[in-house]
Enzyme design. Sequence first.
Site, PDB file in Angstrom:
ATOM      1  N   ASP A   9     -25.283  43.604 108.432  1.00 38.60           N
ATOM      2  CA  ASP A   9     -24.397  44.618 108.974  1.00 38.60           C
ATOM      3  C   ASP A   9     -25.164  45.266 110.143  1.00 38.60           C
ATOM      4  OD1 ASP A   9     -22.312  46.635 108.984  1.00 38.60           O
ATOM      5  OD2 ASP A   9     -23.787  47.967 108.074  1.00 38.60           O
ATOM      6  N   LEU A  10     -24.462  45.959 111.024  1.00 39.92           N
ATOM      7  CA  LEU A  10     -25.160  46.571 112.173  1.00 39.92           C
ATOM      8  C   LEU A  10     -25.447  48.062 111.933  1.00 39.92           C
ATOM      9  CD1 LEU A  10     -26.190  46.340 115.146  1.00 39.92           C
ATOM     10  CD2 LEU A  10     -23.893  47.015 115.840  1.00 39.92           C
ATOM     11  N   ASP A  11     -24.354  48.862 111.992  1.00 41.99           N
ATOM     12  CA  ASP A  11     -24.511  50.323 111.900  1.00 41.99           C
ATOM     13  C   ASP A  11     -25.053  50.730 110.529  1.00 41.99           C
ATOM     14  OD1 ASP A  11     -23.434  50.931 114.467  1.00 41.99           O
ATOM     15  OD2 ASP A  11     -21.443  50.526 113.694  1.00 41.99           O
ATOM     16  N   THR A  17     -26.783  54.243 113.848  1.00 33.97           N
ATOM     17  CA  THR A  17     -25.701  54.781 114.679  1.00 33.97           C
ATOM     18  C   THR A  17     -24.731  55.618 113.856  1.00 33.97           C
ATOM     19  OG1 THR A  17     -24.767  52.618 114.402  1.00 33.97           O
ATOM     20  CG2 THR A  17     -25.622  53.125 116.597  1.00 33.97           C
ATOM     21  N   LYS A  45     -18.065  54.737 106.551  1.00 34.73           N
ATOM     22  CA  LYS A  45     -19.090  53.754 106.913  1.00 34.73           C
ATOM     23  C   LYS A  45     -18.544  52.346 106.688  1.00 34.73           C
ATOM     24  CE  LYS A  45     -23.256  56.494 106.417  1.00 34.73           C
ATOM     25  NZ  LYS A  45     -24.464  56.751 105.631  1.00 34.73           N
ATOM     26  N   GLY A  46     -18.683  51.484 107.676  1.00 38.18           N
ATOM     27  CA  GLY A  46     -18.205  50.103 107.551  1.00 38.18           C
ATOM     28  C   GLY A  46     -16.707  49.962 107.751  1.00 38.18           C
ATOM     29  N   ARG A  49     -12.454  51.269 113.311  1.00 37.32           N
ATOM     30  CA  ARG A  49     -12.098  52.490 114.064  1.00 37.32           C
ATOM     31  C   ARG A  49     -10.673  52.942 113.730  1.00 37.32           C
ATOM     32  NH1 ARG A  49     -12.687  51.567 120.235  1.00 37.32           N
ATOM     33  NH2 ARG A  49     -14.524  50.466 119.473  1.00 37.32           N
ATOM     34  N   SER A 114     -20.399  42.690 111.347  1.00 34.09           N
ATOM     35  CA  SER A 114     -20.166  44.125 111.572  1.00 34.09           C
ATOM     36  C   SER A 114     -18.698  44.407 111.869  1.00 34.09           C
ATOM     37  CB  SER A 114     -21.027  44.584 112.753  1.00 34.09           C
ATOM     38  OG  SER A 114     -20.604  45.839 113.218  1.00 34.09           O
ATOM     39  N   ALA A 115     -18.266  45.615 111.492  1.00 34.80           N
ATOM     40  CA  ALA A 115     -16.891  46.044 111.799  1.00 34.80           C
ATOM     41  C   ALA A 115     -16.787  46.570 113.225  1.00 34.80           C
ATOM     42  CB  ALA A 115     -16.477  47.136 110.819  1.00 34.80           C
ATOM     43  N   ASN A 118     -18.340  47.449 119.223  1.00 33.80           N
ATOM     44  CA  ASN A 118     -19.428  47.690 120.185  1.00 33.80           C
ATOM     45  C   ASN A 118     -20.697  46.918 119.810  1.00 33.80           C
ATOM     46  OD1 ASN A 118     -18.043  49.787 121.804  1.00 33.80           O
ATOM     47  ND2 ASN A 118     -18.091  50.946 119.901  1.00 33.80           N
ATOM     48  N   LYS A 145     -13.517  45.399 106.308  1.00 34.40           N
ATOM     49  CA  LYS A 145     -14.217  45.599 105.036  1.00 34.40           C
ATOM     50  C   LYS A 145     -13.467  46.690 104.265  1.00 34.40           C
ATOM     51  CE  LYS A 145     -18.652  44.909 107.380  1.00 34.40           C
ATOM     52  NZ  LYS A 145     -19.880  45.543 107.885  1.00 34.40           N
ATOM     53  N   GLU A 169     -26.326  45.520 103.685  1.00 33.81           N
ATOM     54  CA  GLU A 169     -25.253  46.492 103.959  1.00 33.81           C
ATOM     55  C   GLU A 169     -25.650  47.921 103.602  1.00 33.81           C
ATOM     56  OE1 GLU A 169     -22.403  47.652 104.832  1.00 33.81           O
ATOM     57  OE2 GLU A 169     -21.446  45.891 105.665  1.00 33.81           O
ATOM     58  N   ASP A 170     -25.125  48.882 104.364  1.00 37.17           N
ATOM     59  CA  ASP A 170     -25.374  50.292 104.031  1.00 37.17           C
ATOM     60  C   ASP A 170     -24.115  50.988 103.513  1.00 37.17           C
ATOM     61  OD1 ASP A 170     -24.067  50.286 106.607  1.00 37.17           O
ATOM     62  OD2 ASP A 170     -24.532  52.420 106.708  1.00 37.17           O
TER      63      ASP A 170
HETATM   64  P1  B16 Z   1     -16.571  50.811 116.496  1.00 36.33           P
HETATM   65  P2  B16 Z   1     -20.791  48.325 110.678  1.00 36.33           P
HETATM   66  C1  B16 Z   1     -18.934  50.062 111.479  1.00 36.33           C
HETATM   67  O1  B16 Z   1     -20.010  49.235 111.764  1.00 36.33           O
HETATM   68  C2  B16 Z   1     -19.381  51.501 111.245  1.00 36.33           C
HETATM   69  O2  B16 Z   1     -20.104  51.609 110.047  1.00 36.33           O
HETATM   70  C3  B16 Z   1     -18.172  52.396 111.164  1.00 36.33           C
HETATM   71  O3  B16 Z   1     -18.585  53.723 110.982  1.00 36.33           O
HETATM   72  C4  B16 Z   1     -17.362  52.241 112.455  1.00 36.33           C
HETATM   73  O4  B16 Z   1     -16.174  53.039 112.398  1.00 36.33           O
HETATM   74  C5  B16 Z   1     -16.982  50.778 112.622  1.00 36.33           C
HETATM   75  O5  B16 Z   1     -18.144  49.994 112.663  1.00 36.33           O
HETATM   76  C6  B16 Z   1     -16.205  50.538 113.901  1.00 36.33           C
HETATM   77  O6  B16 Z   1     -17.053  50.749 114.978  1.00 36.33           O
HETATM   78  O7  B16 Z   1     -15.805  52.074 116.668  1.00 36.33           O
HETATM   79  O8  B16 Z   1     -17.862  50.742 117.261  1.00 36.33           O
HETATM   80  O9  B16 Z   1     -15.710  49.594 116.733  1.00 36.33           O
HETATM   81  O10 B16 Z   1     -21.444  49.294 109.755  1.00 36.33           O
HETATM   82  O11 B16 Z   1     -19.768  47.416 110.038  1.00 36.33           O
HETATM   83  O12 B16 Z   1     -21.777  47.583 111.550  1.00 36.33           O
HETATM   84 MG    MG Z   2     -22.864  49.752 108.246  1.00 38.37          MG
END
Ligand code: B16
Ligand code: MG
Length: 220
Positions: A9-11, A17, A45-46, A49, A114-115, A118, A145, A169-170
């Site tokens: 996972d990224l964030d 982030t 989280k995860g 948007r 990642s979701a 960005n 997710k 994953e976090d």
């Molecule tokens: P964006 P992950 C998720 O990333 C974040 O945990 C989540 O808080 C965020 O809303 C989602 O990405 C969408 O991100 O707005 O940049 O498209 O944890 O799956 O890497």
């Molecule tokens: Mg995450």
Amino acid sequence: MIKKAFIFDLDGVIVDTAKFHFIAWQRLATSLDINFTEEENEQLKGVSRVNSLKKILEWGNKKISPDVFQSKMDQKNTEYLDLIKTLDTSDIMPGVHDFLLELKKQEQPIALGSASKNARPILKKLGIYDLFDVIVDGTNVTKAKPDPEVFLSACDQLGYVAQNSIVFEDSVAGVQAANTAGMISIGLGESSILKAADEVFAHFTDMPQNYINTLLSKKK
Ligand code: B16
Ligand code: MG
């Protein structure tokens, strides 16, 4: 040599982030007169948007037109991008870079799951984009997710089956997605929150020596 698909996972796993997502969502909630707490943020989280904004509106008991919805999403992302504009290699979470380099040395396949829409520019800012064999992010998946689509697509593209895949994953939603896929789930964060994960560490630096070898022989 045993090989497994290592899916990150990224964030919240590679880079912290989550705090910037929180600030941006909080500003947006305030602009709509909604009180938004850290506990609620944990549940985002995860989460994609669009689904995050839907949840915030639900919690705040607010209804907005489709046009305003779109402009609020754009506003949130603009704020978020502004908050992360100075990200660089020094923002990689402790131990992650070494862990990725060790996987590379052992020729283990690496994917991002990642979701975030960005994800690619963030990996480039961190200087680790080229370490990933496959990237699946919010621009490639249709189901967010806790649906396992993002991780199943990642292991499929790497040419592995779910049983031979490991997810880091976090988020609660992400751990659930990995478990539903039948993958080994390693939680990064608090064990009281990530109860469903197969194992939980606060940071990569807390993993025991040779943990990659342990993971290679681990069964779900
Ligand atoms: P964006 P992950 C998720 O990333 C974040 O945990 C989540 O808080 C965020 O809303 C989602 O990405 C969408 O991100 O707005 O940049 O498209 O944890 O799956 O890497
Ligand atoms: Mg995450």
